[in-house]
Design an enzyme around this catalytic site. Structure first.
Site, PDB file in Angstrom:
ATOM      1  N   CYS A   1      -4.645  -3.236   4.476  1.00  0.00           N
ATOM      2  CA  CYS A   1      -4.057  -2.782   5.857  1.00  0.00           C
ATOM      3  C   CYS A   1      -5.374  -2.602   6.766  1.00  0.00           C
ATOM      4  O   CYS A   1      -5.546  -3.871   7.364  1.00  0.00           O
ATOM      5  CB  CYS A   1      -3.888  -1.329   5.533  1.00  0.00           C
TER       6      CYS A   1
ATOM      7  N   GLU B   1       0.797  -1.140   0.068  1.00  0.00           N
ATOM      8  CA  GLU B   1       0.048   0.220   0.022  1.00  0.00           C
ATOM      9  C   GLU B   1       0.870   1.261   0.113  1.00  0.00           C
ATOM     10  O   GLU B   1       1.922   1.264   0.689  1.00  0.00           O
ATOM     11  CB  GLU B   1      -0.757  -0.135   1.274  1.00  0.00           C
TER      12      GLU B   1
ATOM     13  N   LYS C   1     -10.426   0.581  -0.887  1.00  0.00           N
ATOM     14  CA  LYS C   1     -10.292   0.437   0.362  1.00  0.00           C
ATOM     15  C   LYS C   1     -11.498   0.832   1.079  1.00  0.00           C
ATOM     16  O   LYS C   1     -11.714   1.900   1.076  1.00  0.00           O
ATOM     17  CB  LYS C   1      -8.947   1.008   0.875  1.00  0.00           C
TER      18      LYS C   1
END
Ligand code: NAG
Ligand code: NAG
Ligand code: NAG
Ligand code: NAG
Length: 513
Positions: free
Chosen positions: A212, A80, A179
């Site tokens: 994440c 990321e 995301k």
């Protein structure tokens, strides 16, 4: 003639597909990338400057991708924020963004670069995938114009998304994921209106993807495994390690084991920001991992994985609810772990059986240390409650941990070295969830592959004496259904907020961009 040829080629392609579909194993690569950060992130730079910076990072990723392909990797994951770095505003990230189309458009950017406007980063990633015949996973920024007809359209007239892309070995865009669970401070990006549950099929199993902070939440992470039955998770991350329970290698390997999937975690490398820790994790044990606070270099990891790993069924309460509580010879005390208040007991003898409870969770531990040192304190802790700092998530945690000092008030503070090995341990808890992630972390933040197992009745059990001293042995449970629970008390809220203000500004505790 022509029909025969067609038949032959049809038969040939069926044969090929069958042959390709029979891949039982594959080689995965992850690259921990020491991202080159832009010198300016709070003010916009020109598109040319932005592209120049991204190309410098892509030069490094290219080295990793070609090296991985030469060593036979089928797929490589990069981190990321690995192409432009972190800490932007909405305006300053804009020159780095490209319009990323829905993969349904069936596009090979390397062959047709301008079909969807100027997309030099997608073109370069696609060419790297095609020319090296390898799946490439990367994280870039997507921009989508919107206008007043959409009431949620931001004032600047566009959505900006933190986006993972996957190009297959022909260079085709096969996955795009925006995301869902943005971390605090990611103000440059928008949350998609609906959770995107993104999967794709390959000759070496079914893949799902997320980013994440997503790993702490139900959607899309758990949905991908439980409902879509993916075999392997692709996980670009920019993860800042937080001990004792949330260092990258520790938590990500535990998620792979708890969920029964392969997990390919690629982290940024930046020791100053406490970012290191990448790995290739199978459900039974980590195949390879990397944790390096000492050098500034990136690192390529490769390992072979089963395309369809076996996932044993575990009842996480079965053992713990079947036994009597062990007697509590020690006095309980309270301690704080990453802003959460645990109940602890100290492990005063070289061997013993202890139980400690908080609310609905009782944790049982049987253990034997190699020696009982006078200069180290270990404790068994239980936490059953809502975590509210830097994210809101309900936890049930049973943990054996090394206290930072010999003062019991330090139990729960980050400690990264220890001196006590354990001959055996067995940890279990009366969990109210099936989502429990087993962690074993050794001194100097190292994993313990093949040194422990999880039994079907929910015990985290050592298989041999530990190879190094123990930092923590933990069952990290997530109770997703209680994330909306009211905060514990006004005291805790005030306390947490104070922690937030004092702690966030120097980025001392942040977890994950
Ligand atoms: C802006 O709104 C009009 C109708 O109000 C619509 O036709 C057009 O597609 C919209 N543009 C974008 C970029 O969403
Ligand atoms: C797990 O075990 C407990 C205790 O043995 C039992 O009550 C419970 O029904 C089991 N849960 C599942 C999902 O099988
Ligand atoms: C702990 O419990 C086990 C059985 O559950 C027993 O065999 C063992 O002797 C106990 N150890 C101690 C130190 O009490
Ligand atoms: C709970 O605490 C968090 C911060 O700690 C705060 O943002 C939130 O508004 C609180 N929620 C309730 C329902 O009080």
């Amino acid at each position: 003639m022509i029909p025969t040829q067609l038949l032959v080629s049809a038969a040939f392609s069926v044969f090929c597909v069958l042959k390709v579909n029979s891949l039982d194993t594959f080689t995965a690569a992850v690259y921990e990338h020491a991202v080159i950060l832009p010198s300016v992130t709070l003010h916009p730079v020109s598109p040319e400057e932005a592209l120049a910076l991204m190309n410098r990072n892509l030069d490094l990723l290219e080295g990793a991708i070609t090296s991985a392909a030469k060593q036979g990797a089928h797929i490589i994951v990069t981190p990321e924020d690995g192409i432009y770095g972190v800490s932007f505003t909405r305006k300053s990230i804009y020159p780095y963004l490209e319009d990323i189309p829905d993969p349904q458009v069936n596009w090979i950017p390397c062959n047709n670069p301008n079909r969807f406007g100027h997309a030099p980063v997608q073109e370069r990633l696609s060419c790297l995938a095609r020319d090296n015949a390898i799946y490439v996973v990367a994280n870039i920024g997507d921009k989508k114009p919107c206008n007043a007809s959409d009431p949620q359209c931001p004032p600047d007239g566009r959505y900006q998304y933190n986006t993972n892309v996957v190009f297959d070995s022909q260079g085709k865009l096969v996955a795009r994921y925006h995301k869902q669970n943005l971390f605090m401070g990611e103000e440059q990006f928008d949350t998609p209106k609906e959770v995107e549950v993104v999967t794709f099929d390959t000759a070496f199993g079914k893949f799902g993807i997320f980013t994440c902070f997503d790993v702490l939440f139900h959607d899309p992470a758990v949905t991908l495994v439980k409902d879509r039955h993916v075999n392997t998770i692709l996980f670009p991350t920019a993860w800042m390690n937080v001990l004792p329970h949330l260092s990258a290698i520790e938590f990500h390997s535990a998620w792979a084991m708890g969920m029964g999937v392969n997990f390919l975690a690629s982290n940024l490398h930046n020791p100053l920001l406490r970012m290191t820790g990448s790995g290739i994790y199978a459900p039974d044990f980590p195949k390879t991992f990397h944790y390096d606070m000492k050098t500034k270099e990136g690192k390529l990891l490769l390992a072979q994985l089963d395309s369809h790993p076996y996932h044993p069924i575990v009842n996480w309460t079965s053992y713990a609810s079947s036994i009597e509580a062990f007697s509590m010879r020690n006095q309980e005390f309270k301690g704080t772990v990453f802003h959460d208040e645990y109940i602890f007991v100290e492990l005063k003898e070289i061997t013993g059986n202890y139980t400690v409870c908080q609310k609905d969770l009782c944790c049982h531990l049987s253990y034997q240390m190699s020696e009982k040192r006078s200069d180290e304190v270990y404790a068994l802790g239980a936490f059953d409650g809502l975590h509210t700092v830097e994210g809101r998530y309900y936890l049930q945690i049973c943990t054996l941990l090394k206290c930072k000092t010999t003062v019991v008030q330090s139990c729960g503070d980050s400690a990264d070295t220890a001196a006590t090995k354990f001959e055996m341990f067995s940890l279990s808890g009366t969990f109210g969830t099936q989502y429990v992630f087993p962690e074993v972390l050794l001194s100097e933040v190292q994993l313990a592959p093949r040194e422990f197992q999880v039994t079907s009745d929910g015990r985290l059990l050592s298989l041999q004496p530990t190879s190094s001293p123990v930092l923590t042995v933990t069952l990290f449970g997530r109770v997703y259904g209680k994330d909306g629970a009211p905060n514990a008390s006004s005291y805790l809220v005030a306390h947490s907020l104070t922690g937030l203000l004092t702690v966030i500004i120097p980025i001392a505790y942040s977890l994950c961009w």
